[in-house]
Scaffold this motif. Sequence first.
Motif, PDB file in Angstrom:
ATOM      1  N   UNK A 235       0.796  -1.102   0.020  1.00 25.57           N
ATOM      2  CA  UNK A 235       0.046   0.068   0.001  1.00 25.57           C
ATOM      3  C   UNK A 235       0.801   1.249   0.048  1.00 25.57           C
ATOM      4  N   UNK A 236       0.533   2.396  -0.442  1.00 24.61           N
ATOM      5  CA  UNK A 236       1.083   3.514  -0.616  1.00 24.61           C
ATOM      6  C   UNK A 236       0.313   4.549  -0.074  1.00 24.61           C
ATOM      7  N   UNK A 237       1.162   5.598   1.154  1.00 30.22           N
ATOM      8  CA  UNK A 237       0.674   6.669   1.575  1.00 30.22           C
ATOM      9  C   UNK A 237       1.038   7.789   0.534  1.00 30.22           C
ATOM     10  N   UNK A 238       1.045   8.907   0.952  1.00 27.61           N
ATOM     11  CA  UNK A 238       1.174   9.993   0.182  1.00 27.61           C
ATOM     12  C   UNK A 238       2.523   9.915  -0.397  1.00 27.61           C
ATOM     13  N   UNK A 239       3.456   9.797   0.656  1.00 30.01           N
ATOM     14  CA  UNK A 239       4.838   9.596   0.152  1.00 30.01           C
ATOM     15  C   UNK A 239       5.784   8.680   1.187  1.00 30.01           C
ATOM     16  N   UNK A 240       4.826   7.549   1.339  1.00 30.31           N
ATOM     17  CA  UNK A 240       5.542   6.416   1.984  1.00 30.31           C
ATOM     18  C   UNK A 240       4.985   4.907   1.722  1.00 30.31           C
ATOM     19  N   UNK A 241       5.495   3.981   1.893  1.00 29.70           N
ATOM     20  CA  UNK A 241       5.141   2.877   1.391  1.00 29.70           C
ATOM     21  C   UNK A 241       4.964   1.631   2.668  1.00 29.70           C
ATOM     22  N   UNK A 242       3.830   0.884   2.350  1.00 28.20           N
ATOM     23  CA  UNK A 242       4.017  -0.227   3.213  1.00 28.20           C
ATOM     24  C   UNK A 242       3.738  -1.845   2.557  1.00 28.20           C
ATOM     25  N   UNK A 243       4.346  -2.569   3.131  1.00 29.59           N
ATOM     26  CA  UNK A 243       4.304  -3.800   2.518  1.00 29.59           C
ATOM     27  C   UNK A 243       4.173  -4.899   3.721  1.00 29.59           C
ATOM     28  N   UNK A 244       3.650  -6.025   3.381  1.00 32.81           N
ATOM     29  CA  UNK A 244       3.371  -7.287   4.163  1.00 32.81           C
ATOM     30  C   UNK A 244       4.044  -8.483   3.426  1.00 32.81           C
ATOM     31  N   UNK A 245       4.750  -9.250   4.461  1.00 35.91           N
ATOM     32  CA  UNK A 245       5.281 -10.443   3.988  1.00 35.91           C
ATOM     33  C   UNK A 245       4.320 -11.654   4.161  1.00 35.91           C
ATOM     34  N   UNK A 252       7.665  -0.884   6.412  1.00 34.31           N
ATOM     35  CA  UNK A 252       7.393   0.507   6.199  1.00 34.31           C
ATOM     36  C   UNK A 252       8.714   1.362   5.494  1.00 34.31           C
ATOM     37  N   UNK A 253       8.419   2.062   4.670  1.00 30.78           N
ATOM     38  CA  UNK A 253       9.505   3.028   4.136  1.00 30.78           C
ATOM     39  C   UNK A 253       9.233   4.007   3.579  1.00 30.78           C
ATOM     40  N   UNK A 254      10.084   5.189   3.555  1.00 32.06           N
ATOM     41  CA  UNK A 254       9.822   6.540   2.834  1.00 32.06           C
ATOM     42  C   UNK A 254       9.919   7.418   3.851  1.00 32.06           C
ATOM     43  N   UNK A 255       8.671   8.302   3.821  1.00 28.49           N
ATOM     44  CA  UNK A 255       8.676   9.950   4.560  1.00 28.49           C
ATOM     45  C   UNK A 255       8.183   9.350   5.828  1.00 28.49           C
ATOM     46  N   UNK A 256       8.781  10.024   6.866  1.00 28.60           N
ATOM     47  CA  UNK A 256       8.391   9.876   8.300  1.00 28.60           C
ATOM     48  C   UNK A 256       8.228  11.006   9.157  1.00 28.60           C
ATOM     49  N   UNK A 257       8.400  12.256   8.417  1.00 28.31           N
ATOM     50  CA  UNK A 257       8.029  13.413   9.417  1.00 28.31           C
ATOM     51  C   UNK A 257       7.063  13.261  10.262  1.00 28.31           C
ATOM     52  N   UNK A 258       6.035  12.902   9.934  1.00 24.95           N
ATOM     53  CA  UNK A 258       4.939  12.742  11.111  1.00 24.95           C
ATOM     54  C   UNK A 258       4.803  11.384  11.798  1.00 24.95           C
ATOM     55  N   UNK A 259       5.807  10.504  11.700  1.00 23.55           N
ATOM     56  CA  UNK A 259       5.900   9.301  12.312  1.00 23.55           C
ATOM     57  C   UNK A 259       4.721   8.059  11.658  1.00 23.55           C
ATOM     58  N   UNK A 260       4.795   8.503  10.253  1.00 20.46           N
ATOM     59  CA  UNK A 260       3.844   7.514   9.647  1.00 20.46           C
ATOM     60  C   UNK A 260       4.468   6.334   9.284  1.00 20.46           C
ATOM     61  N   UNK A 261       5.877   5.983   9.475  1.00 22.91           N
ATOM     62  CA  UNK A 261       6.347   4.711   9.369  1.00 22.91           C
ATOM     63  C   UNK A 261       6.302   3.875  10.785  1.00 22.91           C
ATOM     64  N   UNK A 262       5.872   4.489  11.824  1.00 21.05           N
ATOM     65  CA  UNK A 262       5.547   3.501  13.212  1.00 21.05           C
ATOM     66  C   UNK A 262       6.918   3.051  13.691  1.00 21.05           C
ATOM     67  N   UNK A 263       7.977   3.641  13.388  1.00 20.15           N
ATOM     68  CA  UNK A 263       9.108   2.823  14.037  1.00 20.15           C
ATOM     69  C   UNK A 263       9.633   3.708  15.340  1.00 20.15           C
ATOM     70  N   UNK A 264       8.815   4.418  15.950  1.00 19.79           N
ATOM     71  CA  UNK A 264       9.214   5.206  17.374  1.00 19.79           C
ATOM     72  C   UNK A 264       9.873   6.229  17.008  1.00 19.79           C
ATOM     73  N   UNK A 284      -2.954  -8.574   8.239  1.00 18.17           N
ATOM     74  CA  UNK A 284      -3.764  -8.904   7.243  1.00 18.17           C
ATOM     75  C   UNK A 284      -4.192  -7.965   6.305  1.00 18.17           C
ATOM     76  N   UNK A 285      -4.187  -6.752   6.558  1.00 24.30           N
ATOM     77  CA  UNK A 285      -4.563  -5.661   5.766  1.00 24.30           C
ATOM     78  C   UNK A 285      -3.800  -4.396   6.121  1.00 24.30           C
ATOM     79  N   UNK A 286      -3.444  -3.394   5.066  1.00 24.76           N
ATOM     80  CA  UNK A 286      -2.923  -2.041   5.323  1.00 24.76           C
ATOM     81  C   UNK A 286      -3.578  -1.116   4.499  1.00 24.76           C
ATOM     82  N   UNK A 287      -3.083   0.112   4.936  1.00 23.83           N
ATOM     83  CA  UNK A 287      -3.770   1.288   4.256  1.00 23.83           C
ATOM     84  C   UNK A 287      -2.948   2.361   4.669  1.00 23.83           C
ATOM     85  N   UNK A 288      -2.728   3.052   3.382  1.00 23.13           N
ATOM     86  CA  UNK A 288      -1.952   4.365   3.759  1.00 23.13           C
ATOM     87  C   UNK A 288      -2.648   5.698   3.293  1.00 23.13           C
TER      88      UNK A 288
END
Length: 447
Positions: A235-245, A252-264, A284-288
């Motif tokens: 899934x893609x956010x505006x400028x970040x990307x999320x994937x599930x294995x 998650x990867x990409x832009x994280x100025x607002x913490x949208x990657x979730x890595x603390x 089981x599901x993701x959305x950006x």
Amino acid sequence: MVVVEEADSGSEVAAQVTPGRVLLISAGASHSVVLLTGNVICSWGRGEDGQLGHGDAEDRLFPTQLNALDGYEVVSVVCGADHSIAYSDSRLEIYSWGWGDFGRLGHGNSSDLFTPQPIKALQGLRIKQIACGDSHCLAVTMEGEVQSWGRNQNGQLGLGHSEDSLLPQKIEAFQGLSIKMVAAGAEHTAAITDDGELFGWGWGRYGNLGLGDRNDRLIPEKVSCVNGEKMVLVACGWRHTISVSASGGLYTYGWSKYGQLGHGDFEDHLVPHKLEALSDSFISQISGGWRHTMALTSDGKLYGWGWNKFGQVGAGDNADHCAPVHIKFPNDQKVINVSCGWRHTLAISDQQNLFSWGRGTNGQLGHGESVDLNVPKIVEVLSVDGFSGQHIRSSNIDPSSGKSWVSPSERYALVPHEVAQGNSAVSGNGDPNDASVPQNDVKRMRV
């Protein structure tokens, strides 16, 4: 099932819901679209550019049945930022409507459409999945081929150049590969093959392509840094990307100025980075969203993080969250589907209830008002637990009797405290990259 009642006057009638189950949900920049049992489509929220499909430019504060596609046996609906797309499996047709600049509707021009119209170039194709970004779209066929169209200033169409495409074109770079699904952000795109390989292309300034640098790509390029795991969702956010294995791990990867990657933290990541906070859960599901992220676990728990100015994370506050927060629902209902808009979020519970929260200024939450909410609230008219006797509005537009299109409008609006400068908008916090958009896209920058 929706039974239409007789109307006294006007272009809309009231319809009695006995309640239809919400099957699919999709949230755009400021509008929402759902598919109900019985192939019924409802839309609400901002309608300035025709994205609701009701034949006018009016906002809708309540879910409104989209009559123009009644009987078309639609099986899929997807929102772009300010346009919408639906697919009829029986007719083998894709329909689009809304804001038409840069050819994002796929009809060979840049006109806005206020009622759904078939994309003739895709007629007859068996479609597996459709993805819409801010200004571009992609469709995956049952044979695993990908068609793309719309805005392409950063190569997000994957065609090997940066010219916009007013009509769908096949991505030749995937020759010999079978694509499982695609995802579209503001100006970048991601895809997963049937073999679990992850690809990225388009605008890459924040590492959102996952390729280890900040460069754009004009054609899809394989992402190699995923610990050897096969990917099954993206899934893609505006400028970040999320994937599930395949093992249920979240990356998650990409832009994280607002913490949208979730890595603390608020650090960008140039390659997929596993989200350790949810390592004990099977995703089981993701959305950006524009700057927030939602993830659903296999046991029905919903987590959110990132930008939360309007409560779109759903955590009961308006503070940004740089790590996942468990979102609570009445009676501990489990969630079975989630969709992020730019500043609002939709979710379906296992008890057949639809919830919404976040920005509500255009009625995109469907509660009949224009207020923001920072916790999930049931959309009563589309929920089993809603008040009995609820009525859903129904557009009564005959597409053949009125004008379904207009030339691109000049209705532009700047976000407060942001001033357009060249190809970017400078935000009130002084970061010129915070709200950067292509020139002529400034009307999209709204809070």
